[in-house]
Design a protein around this motif. Structure first.
Motif, PDB file in Angstrom:
ATOM      1  N   UNK A  73     -15.404  54.041  29.669  1.00  0.00           N
ATOM      2  CA  UNK A  73     -14.028  53.978  30.172  1.00  0.00           C
ATOM      3  C   UNK A  73     -13.697  55.212  31.015  1.00  0.00           C
ATOM      4  N   UNK A  74     -14.211  56.343  30.619  1.00  0.00           N
ATOM      5  CA  UNK A  74     -13.918  57.576  31.355  1.00  0.00           C
ATOM      6  C   UNK A  74     -14.627  57.617  32.702  1.00  0.00           C
ATOM      7  N   UNK A  75     -15.824  57.009  32.763  1.00  0.00           N
ATOM      8  CA  UNK A  75     -16.678  57.196  33.938  1.00  0.00           C
ATOM      9  C   UNK A  75     -16.776  56.001  34.873  1.00  0.00           C
ATOM     10  N   UNK A  76     -16.492  54.806  34.379  1.00  0.00           N
ATOM     11  CA  UNK A  76     -16.631  53.618  35.223  1.00  0.00           C
ATOM     12  C   UNK A  76     -15.376  53.408  36.063  1.00  0.00           C
ATOM     13  N   UNK A  77     -15.570  52.699  37.181  1.00  0.00           N
ATOM     14  CA  UNK A  77     -14.427  52.341  38.032  1.00  0.00           C
ATOM     15  C   UNK A  77     -13.711  51.151  37.406  1.00  0.00           C
ATOM     16  N   UNK A  78     -12.412  51.280  37.272  1.00  0.00           N
ATOM     17  CA  UNK A  78     -11.620  50.267  36.555  1.00  0.00           C
ATOM     18  C   UNK A  78     -10.648  49.597  37.513  1.00  0.00           C
ATOM     19  N   UNK A  79     -10.726  48.271  37.589  1.00  0.00           N
ATOM     20  CA  UNK A  79      -9.816  47.543  38.469  1.00  0.00           C
ATOM     21  C   UNK A  79      -9.430  46.212  37.827  1.00  0.00           C
ATOM     22  N   UNK A  80      -8.441  45.577  38.395  1.00  0.00           N
ATOM     23  CA  UNK A  80      -8.000  44.276  37.907  1.00  0.00           C
ATOM     24  C   UNK A  80      -7.156  43.586  38.950  1.00  0.00           C
ATOM     25  N   UNK A  81      -6.874  42.314  38.702  1.00  0.00           N
ATOM     26  CA  UNK A  81      -6.037  41.522  39.592  1.00  0.00           C
ATOM     27  C   UNK A  81      -4.680  41.277  38.952  1.00  0.00           C
ATOM     28  N   UNK A  82      -3.641  41.341  39.766  1.00  0.00           N
ATOM     29  CA  UNK A  82      -2.321  40.891  39.341  1.00  0.00           C
ATOM     30  C   UNK A  82      -1.977  39.630  40.138  1.00  0.00           C
ATOM     31  N   UNK A  83      -1.063  38.837  39.600  1.00  0.00           N
ATOM     32  CA  UNK A  83      -0.700  37.564  40.235  1.00  0.00           C
ATOM     33  C   UNK A  83       0.784  37.303  40.043  1.00  0.00           C
ATOM     34  N   UNK A  84       1.390  36.703  41.010  1.00  0.00           N
ATOM     35  CA  UNK A  84       2.800  36.349  40.910  1.00  0.00           C
ATOM     36  C   UNK A  84       3.027  35.513  39.653  1.00  0.00           C
ATOM     37  N   UNK A 198       6.566  43.883  42.917  1.00  0.00           N
ATOM     38  CA  UNK A 198       7.452  43.381  43.972  1.00  0.00           C
ATOM     39  C   UNK A 198       7.214  41.901  44.271  1.00  0.00           C
ATOM     40  N   UNK A 199       7.079  41.109  43.202  1.00  0.00           N
ATOM     41  CA  UNK A 199       6.936  39.668  43.369  1.00  0.00           C
ATOM     42  C   UNK A 199       8.308  39.001  43.373  1.00  0.00           C
ATOM     43  N   UNK A 200       8.418  37.956  44.149  1.00  0.00           N
ATOM     44  CA  UNK A 200       9.645  37.184  44.230  1.00  0.00           C
ATOM     45  C   UNK A 200       9.316  35.698  44.179  1.00  0.00           C
ATOM     46  N   UNK A 201      10.339  34.908  43.962  1.00  0.00           N
ATOM     47  CA  UNK A 201      10.171  33.458  44.021  1.00  0.00           C
ATOM     48  C   UNK A 201      10.127  33.058  45.487  1.00  0.00           C
ATOM     49  N   UNK A 202       9.032  32.446  45.906  1.00  0.00           N
ATOM     50  CA  UNK A 202       8.823  32.107  47.308  1.00  0.00           C
ATOM     51  C   UNK A 202       8.808  30.595  47.484  1.00  0.00           C
ATOM     52  N   UNK A 203       9.325  30.159  48.592  1.00  0.00           N
ATOM     53  CA  UNK A 203       9.300  28.737  48.915  1.00  0.00           C
ATOM     54  C   UNK A 203       8.232  28.392  49.937  1.00  0.00           C
ATOM     55  N   UNK A 204       7.569  29.417  50.468  1.00  0.00           N
ATOM     56  CA  UNK A 204       6.532  29.201  51.471  1.00  0.00           C
ATOM     57  C   UNK A 204       5.165  29.308  50.824  1.00  0.00           C
ATOM     58  N   UNK A 205       4.342  28.295  50.925  1.00  0.00           N
ATOM     59  CA  UNK A 205       3.015  28.340  50.303  1.00  0.00           C
ATOM     60  C   UNK A 205       2.152  29.456  50.866  1.00  0.00           C
ATOM     61  N   UNK A 206       1.410  30.125  49.993  1.00  0.00           N
ATOM     62  CA  UNK A 206       0.424  31.104  50.429  1.00  0.00           C
ATOM     63  C   UNK A 206      -0.807  30.355  50.953  1.00  0.00           C
ATOM     64  N   UNK A 207      -1.719  31.098  51.559  1.00  0.00           N
ATOM     65  CA  UNK A 207      -2.955  30.471  52.033  1.00  0.00           C
ATOM     66  C   UNK A 207      -3.733  29.865  50.870  1.00  0.00           C
ATOM     67  N   UNK A 208      -3.691  30.528  49.708  1.00  0.00           N
ATOM     68  CA  UNK A 208      -4.365  30.004  48.521  1.00  0.00           C
ATOM     69  C   UNK A 208      -3.770  28.659  48.119  1.00  0.00           C
ATOM     70  N   UNK A 209      -2.437  28.586  48.099  1.00  0.00           N
ATOM     71  CA  UNK A 209      -1.783  27.342  47.704  1.00  0.00           C
ATOM     72  C   UNK A 209      -2.071  26.231  48.710  1.00  0.00           C
ATOM     73  N   UNK A 210      -2.091  26.577  49.990  1.00  0.00           N
ATOM     74  CA  UNK A 210      -2.415  25.584  51.015  1.00  0.00           C
ATOM     75  C   UNK A 210      -3.825  25.047  50.801  1.00  0.00           C
TER      76      UNK A 210
END
Length: 227
Positions: A73-84, A198-210
């Protein structure tokens, strides 16, 4: 998810791209020498850490990694994904529907109430109150998943399989499924992550949703394949 070869730990809550990344990495031995499929659910449930000989669940919060791998934990690179959260809950709801889980038969309101404790910050902070420090080196956006994957793979030095599939749910844009009451429930239970990222409720589809809404797919083994 942990790789001792490339020295990284990935922390992501359910429905935020963890399993998809595991399936995309070309050299599976950088993560595990065995990927265990849950035969009843036909999906990845665990993987095997070749260094510690431990079988690990795909989704583990920060506390697990700090306690189980203190030196790493001290030495490895730590990352993750967040999602709306608005999108993540709908994705989770449809996943449960696809697998005919009991919670998939709930209304959206009841499903939100059922999953109200599954805040993304529970996986990324060091205390249960969700007000602790986020202890990752980098948090990536699920909304830019492919771009973020390409960037992090180059940074850490591992290669990815071609993006031929997506472990997703074929559905309409998430905004289609919400009424005012359900929107307020998301704000109530997931308000901190809405504010933090800074997520909000969006009415426009993202590229992923499309991409998910296209018709030319075959559903097989929990993946949608382009045809």
């Amino acid at each position: 998810m942990i790789s001792h070869k490339y020295k990284f730990i990935m922390i992501s809550p359910p429905r935020a791209g963890n399993t998809s990344l595991l399936m995309r990495i070309k050299d599976k031995n950088i993560i595990a020498n065995k990927i265990k499929l849950n035969k009843l659910k036909n999906r990845i449930s665990n993987y095997y850490d070749e260094l510690t000989k431990k079988e690990i669940s795909v989704h583990k919060p920060i506390k697990y990694w700090i306690n189980s791998y203190p030196d790493k934990w001290k030495n490895y690179y730590k990352f993750g994904f967040c999602r709306n959260p608005y999108d993540r809950i709908i994705s989770w709801w449809f996943t449960c529907k696809n697998h005919n889980y009991p919670e998939g038969r709930k209304s959206l309101k009841d499903f939100i109430l059922h999953r109200k404790g599954s805040n993304q910050l529970k996986y990324m902070t060091d205390n249960i109150k969700l007000d602790g420090k986020i202890m990752l080196d980098e948090i990536l956006r699920f909304e830019n998943y492919e771009e973020e994957l390409q960037r992090i793979s180059k940074k850490l030095g591992f290669k990815l399989e071609e993006n031929k599939n997506i472990r997703g749910t074929k559905r309409k844009h998430y905004s289609y499924y919400y009424d005012d009451e359900c929107r307020q429930l998301i704000k109530k239970f997931f308000g901190k992550e809405l504010e933090l990222w800074n997520y909000q409720f969006e009415n426009t589809p993202s590229e992923y949703s499309k991409w998910c809404s296209q018709d030319k797919f075959i559903y097989k083994n929990n993946f949608y394949y382009k045809i």
